[in-house]
Scaffold this motif. Structure first.
Motif, PDB file in Angstrom:
ATOM      1  N   THR A 153       0.818  -1.210   0.000  1.00 48.52           N
ATOM      2  CA  THR A 153       0.000   0.000   0.000  1.00 48.52           C
ATOM      3  C   THR A 153       0.856   1.266   0.000  1.00 48.52           C
ATOM      4  O   THR A 153       1.741   1.424   0.858  1.00 48.52           O
ATOM      5  CB  THR A 153      -0.930   0.003   1.239  1.00 48.52           C
ATOM      6  OG1 THR A 153      -1.755  -1.165   1.190  1.00 48.52           O
ATOM      7  CG2 THR A 153      -1.806   1.243   1.254  1.00 48.52           C
ATOM      8  N   PHE A 154       0.553   2.172  -0.936  1.00 51.83           N
ATOM      9  CA  PHE A 154       1.316   3.411  -1.087  1.00 51.83           C
ATOM     10  C   PHE A 154       0.331   4.571  -1.247  1.00 51.83           C
ATOM     11  O   PHE A 154      -0.518   4.554  -2.126  1.00 51.83           O
ATOM     12  CB  PHE A 154       2.225   3.327  -2.325  1.00 51.83           C
ATOM     13  CG  PHE A 154       3.162   2.156  -2.283  1.00 51.83           C
ATOM     14  CD1 PHE A 154       4.407   2.259  -1.669  1.00 51.83           C
ATOM     15  CD2 PHE A 154       2.789   0.927  -2.825  1.00 51.83           C
ATOM     16  CE1 PHE A 154       5.265   1.168  -1.612  1.00 51.83           C
ATOM     17  CE2 PHE A 154       3.630  -0.168  -2.777  1.00 51.83           C
ATOM     18  CZ  PHE A 154       4.876  -0.042  -2.174  1.00 51.83           C
ATOM     19  N   ARG A 155       0.459   5.570  -0.378  1.00 52.61           N
ATOM     20  CA  ARG A 155      -0.420   6.742  -0.518  1.00 52.61           C
ATOM     21  C   ARG A 155       0.395   7.895  -1.064  1.00 52.61           C
ATOM     22  O   ARG A 155       1.322   8.386  -0.417  1.00 52.61           O
ATOM     23  CB  ARG A 155      -1.063   7.119   0.812  1.00 52.61           C
ATOM     24  CG  ARG A 155      -2.018   8.316   0.639  1.00 52.61           C
ATOM     25  CD  ARG A 155      -2.960   8.486   1.802  1.00 52.61           C
ATOM     26  NE  ARG A 155      -2.269   8.717   3.046  1.00 52.61           N
ATOM     27  CZ  ARG A 155      -2.821   8.576   4.246  1.00 52.61           C
ATOM     28  NH1 ARG A 155      -4.074   8.187   4.347  1.00 52.61           N
ATOM     29  NH2 ARG A 155      -2.126   8.807   5.338  1.00 52.61           N
ATOM     30  N   PHE A 369       8.549   7.125  -0.236  1.00 52.59           N
ATOM     31  CA  PHE A 369       7.614   6.419   0.639  1.00 52.59           C
ATOM     32  C   PHE A 369       8.313   5.934   1.900  1.00 52.59           C
ATOM     33  O   PHE A 369       9.339   5.263   1.839  1.00 52.59           O
ATOM     34  CB  PHE A 369       7.003   5.221  -0.097  1.00 52.59           C
ATOM     35  CG  PHE A 369       6.030   5.610  -1.165  1.00 52.59           C
ATOM     36  CD1 PHE A 369       4.807   6.166  -0.846  1.00 52.59           C
ATOM     37  CD2 PHE A 369       6.352   5.437  -2.505  1.00 52.59           C
ATOM     38  CE1 PHE A 369       3.899   6.535  -1.836  1.00 52.59           C
ATOM     39  CE2 PHE A 369       5.457   5.798  -3.495  1.00 52.59           C
ATOM     40  CZ  PHE A 369       4.228   6.351  -3.163  1.00 52.59           C
ATOM     41  N   ILE A 370       7.739   6.293   3.037  1.00 55.80           N
ATOM     42  CA  ILE A 370       8.173   5.751   4.324  1.00 55.80           C
ATOM     43  C   ILE A 370       6.940   5.131   4.976  1.00 55.80           C
ATOM     44  O   ILE A 370       5.962   5.831   5.256  1.00 55.80           O
ATOM     45  CB  ILE A 370       8.784   6.836   5.231  1.00 55.80           C
ATOM     46  CG1 ILE A 370      10.059   7.397   4.581  1.00 55.80           C
ATOM     47  CG2 ILE A 370       9.091   6.259   6.622  1.00 55.80           C
ATOM     48  CD1 ILE A 370      10.730   8.488   5.382  1.00 55.80           C
ATOM     49  N   GLY A 371       6.986   3.823   5.172  1.00 56.41           N
ATOM     50  CA  GLY A 371       5.810   3.138   5.698  1.00 56.41           C
ATOM     51  C   GLY A 371       4.607   3.267   4.795  1.00 56.41           C
ATOM     52  O   GLY A 371       3.464   3.228   5.271  1.00 56.41           O
ATOM     53  N   GLY A 372       4.828   3.452   3.511  1.00 60.30           N
ATOM     54  CA  GLY A 372       3.726   3.561   2.556  1.00 60.30           C
ATOM     55  C   GLY A 372       3.221   4.974   2.339  1.00 60.30           C
ATOM     56  O   GLY A 372       2.396   5.215   1.452  1.00 60.30           O
ATOM     57  N   GLN A 373       3.678   5.936   3.127  1.00 58.86           N
ATOM     58  CA  GLN A 373       3.239   7.323   2.970  1.00 58.86           C
ATOM     59  C   GLN A 373       4.275   8.117   2.192  1.00 58.86           C
ATOM     60  O   GLN A 373       5.467   8.090   2.525  1.00 58.86           O
ATOM     61  CB  GLN A 373       3.010   7.980   4.329  1.00 58.86           C
ATOM     62  CG  GLN A 373       2.695   9.474   4.279  1.00 58.86           C
ATOM     63  CD  GLN A 373       1.417   9.773   3.500  1.00 58.86           C
ATOM     64  OE1 GLN A 373       0.379   9.186   3.774  1.00 58.86           O
ATOM     65  NE2 GLN A 373       1.491  10.664   2.510  1.00 58.86           N
ATOM     66  N   ASN A 374       3.846   8.842   1.180  1.00 58.83           N
ATOM     67  CA  ASN A 374       4.730   9.717   0.416  1.00 58.83           C
ATOM     68  C   ASN A 374       5.073  10.948   1.250  1.00 58.83           C
ATOM     69  O   ASN A 374       4.233  11.822   1.456  1.00 58.83           O
ATOM     70  CB  ASN A 374       4.051  10.122  -0.894  1.00 58.83           C
ATOM     71  CG  ASN A 374       4.894  11.112  -1.693  1.00 58.83           C
ATOM     72  OD1 ASN A 374       6.092  11.270  -1.455  1.00 58.83           O
ATOM     73  ND2 ASN A 374       4.246  11.770  -2.651  1.00 58.83           N
TER      74      ASN A 374
END
Length: 408
Positions: A153-155, A369-374
């Motif tokens: 998962t990537f936001r 991305f870090i932990g899926g957050q941009n």
């Protein structure tokens, strides 16, 4: 019974076409496959139900990006393979989103972009993880989406934690510059994951910044009447109203407040579905005038964004942040496929995780991305001024100054 989506293709025709593609691929010599068999990508949006407008806007952005990529020669590392959209209608529910992820996985998509609403994104990303499908969240802002350890998962956009901090910092700056006319606040929010989460953050953070919260009012989505909410606001008489709602509910609230002549010193929205939306501005200009928002927004200095907006405007549609985010999300995915040089799902997830993509149309830095957050993503503050939407923060990006407090 066949089902026909926005693509104009019935499910039966899509399945038949998919079977034909599979059969053709099996029969095709290896050297021809290497020259660029189409790469299927899933686009998931709610295009029926309460969130249909936003979902359709996201679909516009995704389709435009796929066309742009294909017009430029497709995925070069895969022999010029074209991207092929497999569209899923989440029907404005988490269950609908999950069902469509299952279908798209069976149809051979290599990754998925979209979801729009936080509950849909939570369910859809979980379902996608079972198939090693990379999932790029377009708009869903709940921080739970990227805090569950799902490596697929990537936001791309900021979540509501980042947006809320930026919004409140900007609010303090605006209020201080005007001589601190606002001291009291009423929060209005939709009662789902998105609005309730934002309200909880606001309740914790606003008092730290010197604001007194007079009331917190929840409403359902969809809502057919905002008279009771407006009456509660009138009875509290706050300096500021901070609403966090989807499109239909905020339009209804703003029109009701206009009709009842409720005029606070400012309406300062956070991640509002209507406040940064040209449809609202065009259809209800008096209700929209001077409404502020902290939200996703495209980079108006970007030539590609300008051209896309012109194209969408010419088609008679509205250019919203959904368009820009989904356009950018598909470009981000295409970059990952290009670098992976493979349609393998796990290879694409690995490429997304290491992305430094900067070719988007948002006011962001390079993707990281870090932990899926941009962490390169950032919101902006907008305000409706004279039938247009202007950026008022950050100053380096602004094309107008805030109007606050608003004229009585």
């Amino acid at each position: 019974m066949s089902k026909t989506g926005k693509t104009g293709l019935s499910r039966r025709r899509v399945l038949k076409a998919g079977a034909a593609v599979v059969a053709g691929t099996v029969a095709m010599p290896a050297y021809l496959r290497a020259q660029g068999a189409a790469v299927k990508i899933g686009i998931l949006q709610p295009v029926t139900g309460a969130l249909a407008f936003d979902g359709a806007q996201g679909q516009i952005g995704a389709a435009a990006a796929i066309k742009a990529i294909n017009d430029k020669g497709g995925i070069k590392s895969l022999g010029g393979a074209k991207l092929e959209m497999v569209f899923g209608d989440a029907r404005s529910t988490p269950e609908g989103g999950t069902a469509e992820v299952e279908r798209m996985a069976a149809e051979g998509v290599v990754a998925i972009v979209g979801g729009f609403a936080s509950p849909i994104c939570l369910a859809a990303t979980q379902a996608a993880s079972r198939y090693d499908l990379g999932y790029i969240v377009d708009v869903g802002v709940s921080d739970q989406i990227v805090s569950r350890g799902l490596t697929n998962t990537f936001r791309f956009a900021p979540g509501f934690g980042i947006v809320t901090k930026s919004a409140l910092d900007n609010l303090v700056t605006i209020n201080d510059a005007a001589g601190k006319p606002a001291k009291t606040v009423v929060l209005v929010h939709e009662d789902g994951l998105f609005g309730s989460g934002l309200a909880k953050l606001m309740q914790a953070e606003l008092p730290k910044r010197g604001f007194e919260i007079l009331d917190t009012i929840a409403h359902p989505t969809p809502a057919r009447d905002m008279s009771n909410v407006a009456l509660q606001i009138r009875s509290k008489n706050p300096d500021l109203i901070i609403p966090s709602s989807y499109y239909g509910e905020f339009v209804l609230l703003a029109r009701t407040m206009q009709q009842q002549k409720i005029k606070p010193k400012g309406v300062f929205c956070v991640l509002n579905g209507a406040a940064s939306n040209y449809r609202f501005v065009k259809e209800f200009p008096e209700a929209a005038q001077n409404v502020m928002d902290c939200n996703h927004w495209y980079d108006p200095r970007n030539a590609v964004a300008q051209a896309l907006k012109k194209e969408v405007d010419a088609s008679g549609k509205f250019f919203t942040y959904n368009v820009a985010l989904n356009y950018s999300g598909v470009l981000l995915l295409a970059d990952a496929i290009e670098r992976a040089a493979s349609a393998d799902r796990k290879a694409i997830v690995a490429a997304l995780a290491s992305s430094t993509f900067a070719g988007h149309i948002m006011p962001y830095g390079p993707t990281q991305f870090i932990g899926g957050q941009n962490t390169g993503a950032a919101p902006v503050n907008t305000q409706v001024q004279d039938n247009d939407i202007k950026v008022i923060f950050p100053a380096s990006f602004a094309d107008a100054k805030p109007v606050f407090p608003v004229p009585a």
